[in-house]
Structure formats: structure tokens, C-alpha cells
Design an enzyme around this catalytic site. Structure first.
Site, PDB file in Angstrom:
ATOM      1  N   LYS A   1       0.756  -1.398   0.080  1.00  0.00           N
ATOM      2  CA  LYS A   1      -0.024   0.092   0.004  1.00  0.00           C
ATOM      3  C   LYS A   1       0.903   1.366   0.174  1.00  0.00           C
ATOM      4  O   LYS A   1       0.583   2.241  -0.660  1.00  0.00           O
ATOM      5  CB  LYS A   1      -0.907   0.093   1.280  1.00  0.00           C
ATOM      6  CG  LYS A   1      -1.853  -1.069   1.316  1.00  0.00           C
ATOM      7  CD  LYS A   1      -2.751  -0.724   2.502  1.00  0.00           C
ATOM      8  CE  LYS A   1      -2.293  -0.622   4.249  1.00  0.00           C
ATOM      9  NZ  LYS A   1      -1.682  -2.055   4.501  1.00  0.00           N
TER      10      LYS A   1
ATOM     11  N   ARG B   1      -9.106   1.632   8.853  1.00  0.00           N
ATOM     12  CA  ARG B   1      -8.988   0.028   8.966  1.00  0.00           C
ATOM     13  C   ARG B   1     -10.214  -0.526   9.562  1.00  0.00           C
ATOM     14  O   ARG B   1     -10.253  -1.608   9.575  1.00  0.00           O
ATOM     15  CB  ARG B   1      -7.829   0.033  10.048  1.00  0.00           C
ATOM     16  CG  ARG B   1      -6.417   0.312   9.637  1.00  0.00           C
ATOM     17  CD  ARG B   1      -5.709  -1.101   9.016  1.00  0.00           C
ATOM     18  NE  ARG B   1      -4.577  -1.356   9.379  1.00  0.00           N
ATOM     19  CZ  ARG B   1      -3.090  -0.602   9.296  1.00  0.00           C
ATOM     20  NH1 ARG B   1      -3.258   0.472   8.685  1.00  0.00           N
ATOM     21  NH2 ARG B   1      -2.126  -1.129   9.602  1.00  0.00           N
TER      22      ARG B   1
ATOM     23  N   ARG C   1      11.419  -6.829   4.685  1.00  0.00           N
ATOM     24  CA  ARG C   1      11.327  -5.262   4.357  1.00  0.00           C
ATOM     25  C   ARG C   1      12.144  -4.749   5.345  1.00  0.00           C
ATOM     26  O   ARG C   1      12.463  -5.066   6.475  1.00  0.00           O
ATOM     27  CB  ARG C   1       9.802  -4.923   4.854  1.00  0.00           C
ATOM     28  CG  ARG C   1       9.584  -3.408   4.849  1.00  0.00           C
ATOM     29  CD  ARG C   1       8.160  -3.187   4.978  1.00  0.00           C
ATOM     30  NE  ARG C   1       7.481  -3.413   5.771  1.00  0.00           N
ATOM     31  CZ  ARG C   1       6.035  -3.125   6.196  1.00  0.00           C
ATOM     32  NH1 ARG C   1       5.563  -2.890   5.040  1.00  0.00           N
ATOM     33  NH2 ARG C   1       5.354  -3.421   6.980  1.00  0.00           N
TER      34      ARG C   1
ATOM     35  N   ARG D   1      11.510  -2.645  11.002  1.00  0.00           N
ATOM     36  CA  ARG D   1      10.459  -2.027  11.850  1.00  0.00           C
ATOM     37  C   ARG D   1      10.368  -3.260  12.890  1.00  0.00           C
ATOM     38  O   ARG D   1      10.240  -4.278  12.893  1.00  0.00           O
ATOM     39  CB  ARG D   1       9.078  -1.802  11.124  1.00  0.00           C
ATOM     40  CG  ARG D   1       9.021  -0.607  10.600  1.00  0.00           C
ATOM     41  CD  ARG D   1       7.667  -0.396   9.536  1.00  0.00           C
ATOM     42  NE  ARG D   1       6.569  -0.944  10.210  1.00  0.00           N
ATOM     43  CZ  ARG D   1       5.363  -0.777   9.595  1.00  0.00           C
ATOM     44  NH1 ARG D   1       5.378  -0.461   8.397  1.00  0.00           N
ATOM     45  NH2 ARG D   1       4.146  -1.290  10.165  1.00  0.00           N
TER      46      ARG D   1
ATOM     47  N   ARG E   1      -0.952  -8.873  13.616  1.00  0.00           N
ATOM     48  CA  ARG E   1      -1.558  -7.980  12.482  1.00  0.00           C
ATOM     49  C   ARG E   1      -2.445  -8.763  11.580  1.00  0.00           C
ATOM     50  O   ARG E   1      -3.352  -8.087  10.982  1.00  0.00           O
ATOM     51  CB  ARG E   1      -0.389  -6.997  12.006  1.00  0.00           C
ATOM     52  CG  ARG E   1       0.285  -6.242  12.839  1.00  0.00           C
ATOM     53  CD  ARG E   1       1.840  -5.687  12.632  1.00  0.00           C
ATOM     54  NE  ARG E   1       1.749  -5.010  11.421  1.00  0.00           N
ATOM     55  CZ  ARG E   1       2.703  -4.708  10.742  1.00  0.00           C
ATOM     56  NH1 ARG E   1       3.954  -5.184  10.809  1.00  0.00           N
ATOM     57  NH2 ARG E   1       2.863  -3.882   9.589  1.00  0.00           N
TER      58      ARG E   1
HETATM   59  P1  AMP Z   1       1.068   0.046   9.129  1.00  0.00           P
HETATM   60  O1  AMP Z   1       2.506   0.915   8.842  1.00  0.00           O
HETATM   61  O2  AMP Z   1       0.232   0.638   8.203  1.00  0.00           O
HETATM   62  O3  AMP Z   1       1.444  -1.264   8.879  1.00  0.00           O
HETATM   63  O4  AMP Z   1       0.499   0.296  10.665  1.00  0.00           O
HETATM   64  C1  AMP Z   1       1.409   0.084  11.732  1.00  0.00           C
HETATM   65  C2  AMP Z   1       0.572  -0.045  13.010  1.00  0.00           C
HETATM   66  O5  AMP Z   1       0.126   1.093  13.181  1.00  0.00           O
HETATM   67  C3  AMP Z   1      -0.742  -1.008  12.857  1.00  0.00           C
HETATM   68  O6  AMP Z   1      -0.291  -2.400  13.315  1.00  0.00           O
HETATM   69  C4  AMP Z   1      -1.594  -0.517  13.964  1.00  0.00           C
HETATM   70  O7  AMP Z   1      -0.860  -0.747  15.228  1.00  0.00           O
HETATM   71  C5  AMP Z   1      -1.373   0.938  13.891  1.00  0.00           C
HETATM   72  N1  AMP Z   1      -2.188   1.662  12.835  1.00  0.00           N
HETATM   73  C6  AMP Z   1      -1.938   2.085  11.457  1.00  0.00           C
HETATM   74  N2  AMP Z   1      -3.182   2.589  10.982  1.00  0.00           N
HETATM   75  C7  AMP Z   1      -4.260   2.579  11.671  1.00  0.00           C
HETATM   76  C8  AMP Z   1      -5.434   2.685  11.722  1.00  0.00           C
HETATM   77  N3  AMP Z   1      -6.147   3.188  10.854  1.00  0.00           N
HETATM   78  N4  AMP Z   1      -6.080   2.377  13.028  1.00  0.00           N
HETATM   79  C9  AMP Z   1      -5.580   2.021  14.269  1.00  0.00           C
HETATM   80  N5  AMP Z   1      -4.316   1.610  14.069  1.00  0.00           N
HETATM   81  C10 AMP Z   1      -3.458   1.869  12.963  1.00  0.00           C
END
Ligand code: AMP
Length: 223
Positions: free
Chosen positions: A13, A88, A127, A162, A173
Site C-alpha cells: 500500500k 482500517r 522489508r 521495523r 497484525r
Molecule cells: P502500518 O504501518 O500501516 O502497517 O501500521 C502499523 C501499526 O500502526 C498498525 O499495526 C496499528 O497498530 C497502527 N495503525 C496504523 N493505521 C491504523 C488505523 N487506521 N487504525 C488503528 N491503528 C492503526
């Protein structure tokens, strides 16, 4: 124009969203990056967020909505936004629709990147991201290697993994994704906004190919 990027963690994404943002001259906002920036500032909100992110759980809807809406009010969002990782949940999607309506805007398309769990795990463990918080360029040890091992091509900082990209956290996740994503996809499908791209890491289809496909779709389907 507002574009929402949907898909499992590590589905691409961010990479596709950034390419679209350059091609369409729109800002790319990743909710994950936004939340990590709060964590690195180490204030009360950051500490609160870190508890959820570290466990691979979602930040509570209210807080996620509040912080993303605050970001969307900044002037660089006025030409449209590619939102990556937000919404989400259906609650977040409804809040976003309400917010955009109040600002005379709407979602134009929800792009879903669909990859198998095996491919996701393979991509995420490979990654690496730039440690420079102003850069955060993303690499893959197989598909997008840096020119010099461990060093960012863009800014020369060291690359890191990360903390939430461990296999255990990725599985959590993915579990969280399955609990919420189906309803979200249905939410956009019901509004005829969903565009799904089926992917497979061995198909040879690159992120550039996906971004071009979405651009073409937008050209022919948006007035
Ligand atoms: P990402 O970088 O999109 O994989 O997000 C990393 C982490 O950030 C996720 O595992 C959640 O803990 C938090 N996170 C990101 N976007 C959201 C969202 N829209 N709602 C709630 N938690 C989020």
C-alpha cells in the site's frame, strides 16, 4: 481527489500509494507512519499509541480518527490525499466520510491490494526501512535491494527493520486485519468505490505496474 489504499500489512500500500502520489500530485499519508512519528516524539499520545503498535493491535478508533483528521486539516492536503492504512475499520470509514462531507470532499476510489498470507509474511520479513524519520524509504531484500547493503539509496542513512515486522507481530497484525478488513471492503464495494488488484509476489508484476494500472482505471472511470 481522495484515494484510500486497503490491504494486508506489507501488501505494498505504501509503495504503490507513494507512486500514485507522485503521478497524481497528491500528498501520501500513511497512518502507520503518522503514528510512528508520535511514538518517536515520546509524549503521552506517543506512549499510548506505542502500546498498541508494539503488540500489532489497532490504535483505538477514536484516537486514530482524531489524529488522522488533524493531519488532513493541514494545508498540504488541499489538493487531495492518498490515505494508506486509514481507514482500517468501518467506524473509521464512516468518520472519514463524515469529515470529508463537511469539507465538501469525498472518496473517489478505494484500492485494495490482495496478496496471500504466505506472500505477506515473506515480504514483511524482508522489508527494511530507512532509519531517517524524514526519509523512511522502504526496501525489500529480494525485490528492492539498496545499492549498498544496509544503506538508504536516497539519503545514505542506515536501514533498519521495523520492530513490529517480526513474524510473531505480523501474524497478530494479519489476525487483526481479518477481523476488520472484510467489512471495510464490503463498505466500499456497496458504494461502488472498490478496485481490487490481485497480486502474487512471483508474478513479476511490479509496484510501478500496479500504480499505472490504478492510474489508468482512474483516467477512464473518473470525470
Ligand atoms: P502500518 O504501518 O500501516 O502497517 O501500521 C502499523 C501499526 O500502526 C498498525 O499495526 C496499528 O497498530 C497502527 N495503525 C496504523 N493505521 C491504523 C488505523 N487506521 N487504525 C488503528 N491503528 C492503526
Amino acid at each position: 481527489m481522495y484515494i484510500v489504499m486497503l490491504g494486508k500489512p506489507g501488501s505494498g500500500k505504501g509503495t504503490v500509494g507513494k507512486m500514485l502520489s507522485e503521478a497524481l500530485h497528491m500528498i501520501h499519508i500513511s497512518s502507520g507512519e503518522l503514528f510512528r512519528s508520535y511514538i518517536s516524539r515520546a509524549g503521552d499520545i506517543g506512549k499510548q499509541i506505542e502500546e498498541y503498535v508494539a503488540k500489532g493491535e489497532l490504535v483505538p478508533d477514536e484516537l486514530a480518527i482524531q489524529l488522522v483528521e488533524k493531519r488532513l486539516l493541514e494545508p498540504d492536503c488541499k489538493n487531495g490525499v492518498i490515505l494508506d492504512g486509514f481507514p482500517r475499520t468501518v467506524k473509521q470509514a464512516e468518520a472519514l466520510d463524515k469529515f470529508l462531507k463537511e469539507h465538501h470532499q469525498k472518496i473517489n476510489i478505494a484500492v485494495e491490494l490482495d496478496l496471500s498470507d504466505e506472500d505477506i509474511i515473506d515480504r514483511i520479513v524482508k522489508r527494511r526501512v530507512c532509519s531517517n524519520k524524514d526519509c523512511r524509504e522502504v526496501y525489500n531484500l529480494e525485490f528492492k535491494k539498496p545499492k549498498v547493503e544496509g544503506i538508504c539509496d536516497v539519503c545514505g542513512s542506515t536501514l533498519e527493520q521495523r520492530p513490529d515486522d517480526s513474524i510473531e507481530t505480523v501474524k497478530q497484525r494479519l489476525q487483526v486485519h481479518y477481523e476488520t478488513a472484510g467489512k471495510l471492503v464490503e463498505y466500499y464495494k456497496a458504494q461502488d468505490l472498490l478496485y481490487t488488484v490481485k497480486l502474487n509476489i512471483h508474478s513479476g508484476k511490479t509496484s510501478e505496474d500496479v500504480a499505472k494500472e490504478v492510474e489508468k482505471y482512474l483516467e477512464t472511470n473518473q470525470s
